[in-house]
Scaffold this active site. Structure first.
Site, short mmCIF file in Angstrom:
data_model
loop_
_atom_site.label_atom_id
_atom_site.label_comp_id
_atom_site.label_asym_id
_atom_site.label_seq_id
_atom_site.Cartn_x
_atom_site.Cartn_y
_atom_site.Cartn_z
N LYS A 171 123.25 75.58 90.93
CA LYS A 171 121.81 75.34 90.76
C LYS A 171 121.59 73.84 90.68
CE LYS A 171 118.69 78.36 89.73
NZ LYS A 171 118.41 79.47 90.55
N GLY B 16 103.12 84.58 86.23
CA GLY B 16 103.58 83.64 87.26
C GLY B 16 102.97 84.02 88.59
N GLY C 252 103.54 81.97 91.54
CA GLY C 252 104.17 81.17 92.59
C GLY C 252 104.64 82.12 93.68
N GLY D 216 105.98 85.49 91.93
CA GLY D 216 104.93 86.23 91.22
C GLY D 216 103.86 86.77 92.15
N1 GLU Z 1 116.51 80.52 93.59
C1 GLU Z 1 116.81 81.89 93.91
C2 GLU Z 1 117.56 82.54 92.75
O1 GLU Z 1 117.51 82.10 91.65
C3 GLU Z 1 117.49 82.05 95.24
C4 GLU Z 1 118.77 81.31 95.41
C5 GLU Z 1 119.26 81.30 96.84
O2 GLU Z 1 118.60 81.86 97.69
O3 GLU Z 1 120.31 80.70 97.06
O4 GLU Z 1 118.17 83.56 92.92
#
Ligand code: GLU
Length: 415
Positions: free
Chosen positions: A105, A217, A219, A222
């Site tokens: 992340k 939410g 976005g 949501g």
């Molecule tokens: N941000 C999304 C999650 O928390 C998707 C992550 C991705 O597609 O790599 O699962």
């Protein structure tokens, strides 16, 4: 608030699996630490001519199962601890779905709402310049998350491609369709979540037609959760909220019109035929299904006692704090955990990578049927483990995920 922070909470989930999986303490210790972290300062020229240095992070949590994968958040309250927790969740999420990927992340401390498009583009490109040596289709593949969009993904892919000297679609997922994006990626998280809710509802003998839903939410996740709740599941979406507040209509909201209203006015507030409510009040509504689809720890010791929903479906990552989970458990509220419920996003991201690496483009029906199959079968695996072992869905999901990662570490000779 006295909540345990997200990273500590996720480490606690690993501890909870240790006994059942007979984990050696040394292995457990590896699983509770990120493998790599990058902290960097990102100087960006602002529109007024001044240079501002933003703080950026990327945590590559564990890559035993493959290149790491996970979104990038642009948020004013970002912290390295939250990013660590979210990177850990990505590791367990990818492993739960059996994807050949690890977890990561990233984040930047910034306020995108107060930045111009040009400033956002320069920040996005500079983030990639800072990180380019450590990402790539075989290393680490970022994606959208809170306040990052397909547009931002396109800039990031373009910047990486310029540095690499070759178009590299597979470095980032969640891109717009003309530059290697996948059909169905935009609403994949929400769609996947509703496929899981549908299975859980069937198991619990709950009829989704007309079931009342509140979504926190508005976005990407949501708003699609609300839209699909209405059109895919036939549920009655009675309340939604964004960062400024929420709206409530006991007879159901017309979500499509609400989206147009938000587009025009910048917020869901003051929607015709609905009353305004606060974000806090939305979480305490007496509904069948509550969908937190924004940030972590929104259901906490301060409000858990007042939650009246029968099912909490975690479309966000980590929306129920550790302490709140115990309170909801005692009240008999069923929680569909994030790593299962919102896995549709990374599942379709994985499909996007596969298409990019094969120079392919699947049609929407193909993506949807593959997504549905993966969400449904993973739900049943989790439900079956929970039933056999007397675990919550969360503990069952973690048990499967942690086992998958440990097996990969053992096969590679790490442990
Ligand atoms: N941000 C999304 C999650 O928390 C998707 C992550 C991705 O597609 O790599 O699962």
């Amino acid at each position: 608030m006295t909540e345990t922070d997200l990273f500590e909470t996720i480490r606690g989930q690993v501890c909870r699996c240790a006994y059942d999986l007979k984990l050696e303490p040394d292995i457990e210790a590896i699983l509770k630490m990120p493998m790599r972290e990058f902290h960097f300062s990102i100087p960006v020229r602002m529109d007024d001519g001044r240079i501002r240095a933003f703080q950026g992070f990327r945590v590559q949590y564990n890559d035993a199962r493959g290149p790491t994968k996970g979104g990038i958040r642009f948020h004013p309250d970002e912290t390295i601890d939250t990013i660590r927790g979210l990177a850990a969740i990505m590791t367990w999420k990818c492993a739960l779905f059996g994807l050949p990927l690890g977890g990561a992340k990233g984040g930047v401390i910034c306020t995108p709402k107060e930045m111009s498009e040009g400033e956002l583009e320069r920040l996005s490109r500079a983030y990639i310049q800072a990180l380019c040596r450590h990402i790539g289709p075989e290393r680490d593949i970022p994606a959208p998350d809170v306040y990052t969009t397909p547009r931002i993904m396109a800039w990031m892919m373009d910047e990486y491609s310029k540095i690499a000297g070759q178009t590299t679609f597979g470095v980032i997922t969640g891109k717009p369709i003309p530059v290697g994006g996948s059909e169905g990626r935009l609403d994949a998280t929400a769609r996947g979540g509703w496929y899981v809710i549908a299975e859980a509802a069937r198991d619990a003998d709950v009829d989704l037609k007309g079931a009342t839903v509140a979504v926190q939410g508005f976005g990407n996740v949501g708003s699609n959760a609300a839209l699909l709740g209405q059109f895919l599941a036939g549920a009655k979406v009675v309340a939604v909220s964004d960062s400024r507040g929420g709206v409530l209509n006991h007879n159901g909201l017309d979500v499509q019109r609400l989206l147009e209203h938000k587009e025009k006015t910048g917020s869901v507030l003051n929607f015709e035929g609905a009353g305004n409510i606060t974000n806090e009040a939305l979480l305490e509504l007496d509904v069948d299904i509550l969908i937190p689809a924004a940030l972590e720890n929104v259901i906490n010791t301060g409000n858990a006692d007042n939650v009246k929903a029968k099912i909490v479906a975690e479309f966000a990552n980590g929306p129920v704090s550790n302490e709140a989970e115990a309170v909801l458990g005692k009240k008999g509220v069923a929680i569909i955990p994030d790593l299962l419920c919102n896995g549709g996003g990374v599942v379709v991201s994985y499909f996007e990578m596969v298409q990019n690496l094969n120079m392919d483009h699947w049609d929407a029906a193909d993506v949807d049927s593959r997504l549905r199959k993966m969400m449904t079968s993973t739900y049943h695996a989790v439900h079956e483990t929970a039933r056999k072992k007397g675990f919550s869905l969360r503990q069952a999901a973690y048990t499967i995920a942690v086992r998958n990662v440990v097996e990969a570490m053992a096969a590679r000779g790490w442990v």
